[in-house]
Every structure is written in C-alpha cells, then in structure tokens.
Design a protein around this motif. Structure first.
Motif, PDB file in Angstrom:
ATOM      1  N   VAL A 184      16.166  49.332 -17.338  1.00 39.84           N
ATOM      2  CA  VAL A 184      15.173  50.077 -18.105  1.00 39.84           C
ATOM      3  C   VAL A 184      14.656  51.185 -17.202  1.00 39.84           C
ATOM      4  CG1 VAL A 184      13.051  49.965 -19.465  1.00 39.84           C
ATOM      5  CG2 VAL A 184      14.521  47.939 -19.292  1.00 39.84           C
ATOM      6  N   VAL A 185      14.616  52.403 -17.733  1.00 37.52           N
ATOM      7  CA  VAL A 185      14.106  53.543 -16.970  1.00 37.52           C
ATOM      8  C   VAL A 185      13.018  54.239 -17.769  1.00 37.52           C
ATOM      9  CG1 VAL A 185      16.263  53.949 -15.697  1.00 37.52           C
ATOM     10  CG2 VAL A 185      15.897  55.108 -17.869  1.00 37.52           C
ATOM     11  N   ARG A 186      12.047  54.764 -17.049  1.00 38.42           N
ATOM     12  CA  ARG A 186      11.037  55.623 -17.681  1.00 38.42           C
ATOM     13  C   ARG A 186      11.264  57.015 -17.128  1.00 38.42           C
ATOM     14  NH1 ARG A 186       5.358  57.396 -17.173  1.00 38.42           N
ATOM     15  NH2 ARG A 186       4.601  57.647 -19.315  1.00 38.42           N
ATOM     16  N   VAL A 187      11.682  57.915 -18.019  1.00 38.26           N
ATOM     17  CA  VAL A 187      12.072  59.268 -17.614  1.00 38.26           C
ATOM     18  C   VAL A 187      11.424  60.317 -18.503  1.00 38.26           C
ATOM     19  CG1 VAL A 187      14.304  58.527 -16.660  1.00 38.26           C
ATOM     20  CG2 VAL A 187      14.162  59.244 -19.049  1.00 38.26           C
ATOM     21  N   ARG A 188      11.308  61.514 -17.944  1.00 38.24           N
ATOM     22  CA  ARG A 188      10.900  62.692 -18.717  1.00 38.24           C
ATOM     23  C   ARG A 188      11.943  63.754 -18.427  1.00 38.24           C
ATOM     24  NH1 ARG A 188       5.235  64.787 -17.289  1.00 38.24           N
ATOM     25  NH2 ARG A 188       6.301  65.149 -15.314  1.00 38.24           N
ATOM     26  N   GLY A 189      12.664  64.153 -19.461  1.00 39.28           N
ATOM     27  CA  GLY A 189      13.753  65.092 -19.270  1.00 39.28           C
ATOM     28  C   GLY A 189      13.482  66.457 -19.851  1.00 39.28           C
ATOM     29  N   ASP A 190      14.571  67.188 -20.006  1.00 35.89           N
ATOM     30  CA  ASP A 190      14.524  68.564 -20.482  1.00 35.89           C
ATOM     31  C   ASP A 190      15.338  68.755 -21.759  1.00 35.89           C
ATOM     32  OD1 ASP A 190      17.013  68.157 -19.407  1.00 35.89           O
ATOM     33  OD2 ASP A 190      16.759  69.549 -17.743  1.00 35.89           O
ATOM     34  N   GLY A 191      15.659  67.642 -22.421  1.00 37.31           N
ATOM     35  CA  GLY A 191      16.447  67.715 -23.655  1.00 37.31           C
ATOM     36  C   GLY A 191      17.940  67.602 -23.425  1.00 37.31           C
ATOM     37  N   GLN A 212      26.767  72.564 -19.540  1.00 36.69           N
ATOM     38  CA  GLN A 212      25.811  73.613 -19.895  1.00 36.69           C
ATOM     39  C   GLN A 212      25.202  74.162 -18.610  1.00 36.69           C
ATOM     40  OE1 GLN A 212      22.941  72.498 -22.927  1.00 36.69           O
ATOM     41  NE2 GLN A 212      24.330  70.919 -23.683  1.00 36.69           N
ATOM     42  N   ALA A 213      25.624  75.370 -18.242  1.00 35.14           N
ATOM     43  CA  ALA A 213      25.117  75.980 -17.018  1.00 35.14           C
ATOM     44  C   ALA A 213      23.627  76.253 -17.141  1.00 35.14           C
ATOM     45  CB  ALA A 213      25.872  77.278 -16.734  1.00 35.14           C
ATOM     46  N   GLY A 214      22.937  76.141 -16.009  1.00 39.73           N
ATOM     47  CA  GLY A 214      21.526  76.493 -15.980  1.00 39.73           C
ATOM     48  C   GLY A 214      20.678  75.456 -15.281  1.00 39.73           C
ATOM     49  N   PRO A 215      19.372  75.748 -15.192  1.00 41.39           N
ATOM     50  CA  PRO A 215      18.465  74.837 -14.496  1.00 41.39           C
ATOM     51  C   PRO A 215      18.306  73.525 -15.252  1.00 41.39           C
ATOM     52  CG  PRO A 215      17.241  76.635 -15.505  1.00 41.39           C
ATOM     53  CD  PRO A 215      18.693  76.931 -15.713  1.00 41.39           C
ATOM     54  N   PHE A 216      18.005  72.477 -14.498  1.00 40.37           N
ATOM     55  CA  PHE A 216      17.772  71.165 -15.108  1.00 40.37           C
ATOM     56  C   PHE A 216      16.665  70.444 -14.362  1.00 40.37           C
ATOM     57  CE2 PHE A 216      20.926  70.337 -11.819  1.00 40.37           C
ATOM     58  CZ  PHE A 216      20.482  69.170 -11.234  1.00 40.37           C
ATOM     59  N   ASN A 217      16.062  69.468 -15.041  1.00 38.35           N
ATOM     60  CA  ASN A 217      15.019  68.654 -14.427  1.00 38.35           C
ATOM     61  C   ASN A 217      14.904  67.320 -15.152  1.00 38.35           C
ATOM     62  OD1 ASN A 217      12.647  68.675 -12.457  1.00 38.35           O
ATOM     63  ND2 ASN A 217      11.763  67.882 -14.356  1.00 38.35           N
ATOM     64  N   LEU A 218      14.970  66.249 -14.374  1.00 36.95           N
ATOM     65  CA  LEU A 218      14.756  64.900 -14.886  1.00 36.95           C
ATOM     66  C   LEU A 218      13.759  64.219 -13.967  1.00 36.95           C
ATOM     67  CD1 LEU A 218      15.658  62.646 -16.922  1.00 36.95           C
ATOM     68  CD2 LEU A 218      17.257  61.908 -15.141  1.00 36.95           C
ATOM     69  N   ASP A 219      12.608  63.831 -14.522  1.00 32.25           N
ATOM     70  CA  ASP A 219      11.605  63.089 -13.769  1.00 32.25           C
ATOM     71  C   ASP A 219      11.807  61.608 -14.030  1.00 32.25           C
ATOM     72  OD1 ASP A 219      10.393  65.439 -12.855  1.00 32.25           O
ATOM     73  OD2 ASP A 219       9.025  65.524 -14.562  1.00 32.25           O
ATOM     74  N   ILE A 220      11.816  60.812 -12.951  1.00 33.52           N
ATOM     75  CA  ILE A 220      12.013  59.364 -13.061  1.00 33.52           C
ATOM     76  C   ILE A 220      10.749  58.692 -12.535  1.00 33.52           C
ATOM     77  CG2 ILE A 220      13.401  57.384 -12.331  1.00 33.52           C
ATOM     78  CD1 ILE A 220      15.159  60.515 -11.833  1.00 33.52           C
ATOM     79  N   ASP A 221      10.030  58.021 -13.440  1.00 39.23           N
ATOM     80  CA  ASP A 221       8.796  57.339 -13.069  1.00 39.23           C
ATOM     81  C   ASP A 221       9.111  56.000 -12.429  1.00 39.23           C
ATOM     82  OD1 ASP A 221       6.098  56.705 -12.828  1.00 39.23           O
ATOM     83  OD2 ASP A 221       5.861  56.134 -14.914  1.00 39.23           O
ATOM     84  N   TRP A 222      10.021  55.234 -13.066  1.00 46.91           N
ATOM     85  CA  TRP A 222      10.438  53.943 -12.518  1.00 46.91           C
ATOM     86  C   TRP A 222      11.761  53.500 -13.110  1.00 46.91           C
ATOM     87  CZ3 TRP A 222      10.724  50.874 -16.725  1.00 46.91           C
ATOM     88  CH2 TRP A 222       9.763  50.972 -17.721  1.00 46.91           C
ATOM     89  N   ILE A 223      12.367  52.549 -12.409  1.00 45.78           N
ATOM     90  CA  ILE A 223      13.617  51.914 -12.827  1.00 45.78           C
ATOM     91  C   ILE A 223      13.424  50.421 -12.600  1.00 45.78           C
ATOM     92  CG2 ILE A 223      16.109  51.679 -12.420  1.00 45.78           C
ATOM     93  CD1 ILE A 223      15.927  54.416 -10.929  1.00 45.78           C
TER      94      ILE A 223
END
Length: 147
Positions: free
Chosen positions: A57-64, A133-144
């Motif tokens: 189980v992961v808690r993440v905030r992504g960019d779509g 898909q070229a370009g910037p990315f961001n995935l925040d991981i709160d916990w695993i």
C-alpha cells in the motif's frame, strides 16, 4: 538511488530527495531522445519480509501520469523487476493498494512469461516512470507499507 535511461544512452534526469515535510519526492525530466524514456529510483537491498497473499500500500501524490511500483529480487537477469502500474491523479493524495499477486515480471520493459513472484525474495522496492511522454514529472511518496 536513481537509475535512469542514461545507462543505455538516454538523457532523462530523475532522482529522489526528502522534503522538509518528510515526503520522498521522485522528480525530474523524462526525455525520449537517444532512445531514452525512463527514470527510476529504488531502495538499497535489504530483507523486506513480504509474504504470500500480502499487498503493498502506498500513499502518493502524482501529476496525472502512470508510474510503476517495482519490486526487485536477487537475479542474474538483466534489468529485471516485478512491476504493477500506479495511475495518479494530478495534485491529489491517493492510497493505492496492490496485491502482490498483481505484480508481473519484466526485463527491459517487456513482460517475462511465467515469472512467478516469491515475496520472500523481494529485497528492494522502487518507482519507475516510462510512459513515453517527454517532460517534467513529480511523484510524492508519503509512505509505503506491506500488508
């Protein structure tokens, strides 16, 4: 540690850092130049104690974008991991539960038939972006966590 497509001639840049809020941030820029197209991070190898019938189980905030959660095992196969997709919603925290039975073997981004995951062998976990898909990315991981 970061492992990006520059190991094969690409020029993507990706890495991880821990923010002031203790969030693991996987971010960078994905490039498709020079046959590139992936960025990844993974933990150092250690016993994780996963068991049959369990889940991650992961808690993440992504960019779509779609990321992969990768499980690594000691093997002689090149670029091998077990993976499962994580579909993110831009700027929204999500708790995503993935049963271990849903992870499938891959090598160089291609499925490996009949590669059965033995959870007790998993010794590293990571995240991968390879959505072409070229370009910037961001995935925040709160916990695993393992269930």
């Amino acid at each position: 540690r970061a492992i990006n497509d520059n190991v094969m001639g690409g020029i993507s840049k990706g890495g991880a850092r821990v923010t002031a809020d203790d969030i693991l941030q996987f971010s960078g820029n994905l490039s498709l130049e020079n046959r590139g197209g992936f960025a990844s991070i993974r933990s150092e190898a250690k016993e994780l104690g996963l068991q049959d019938g369990g889940a991650i189980v992961v808690r993440v905030r992504g960019d779509g974008r779609q990321y992969y959660l990768n499980l690594h095992v000691p093997t002689r196969r090149m670029a091998f991991s077990y993976r499962a997709p994580i579909d993110t919603v831009a700027n929204q925290w999500q708790e995503i539960r993935i049963p271990l039975s849903e992870f499938y073997g891959t090598s160089f981004g291609r499925r490996v038939p009949n590669a059965e995951l033995d959870p007790e062998e998993v010794n590293s976990i990571g995240f991968l972006l390879a959505d072409k898909q070229a370009g910037p990315f961001n995935l925040d991981i709160d916990w695993i966590k393992a269930e």
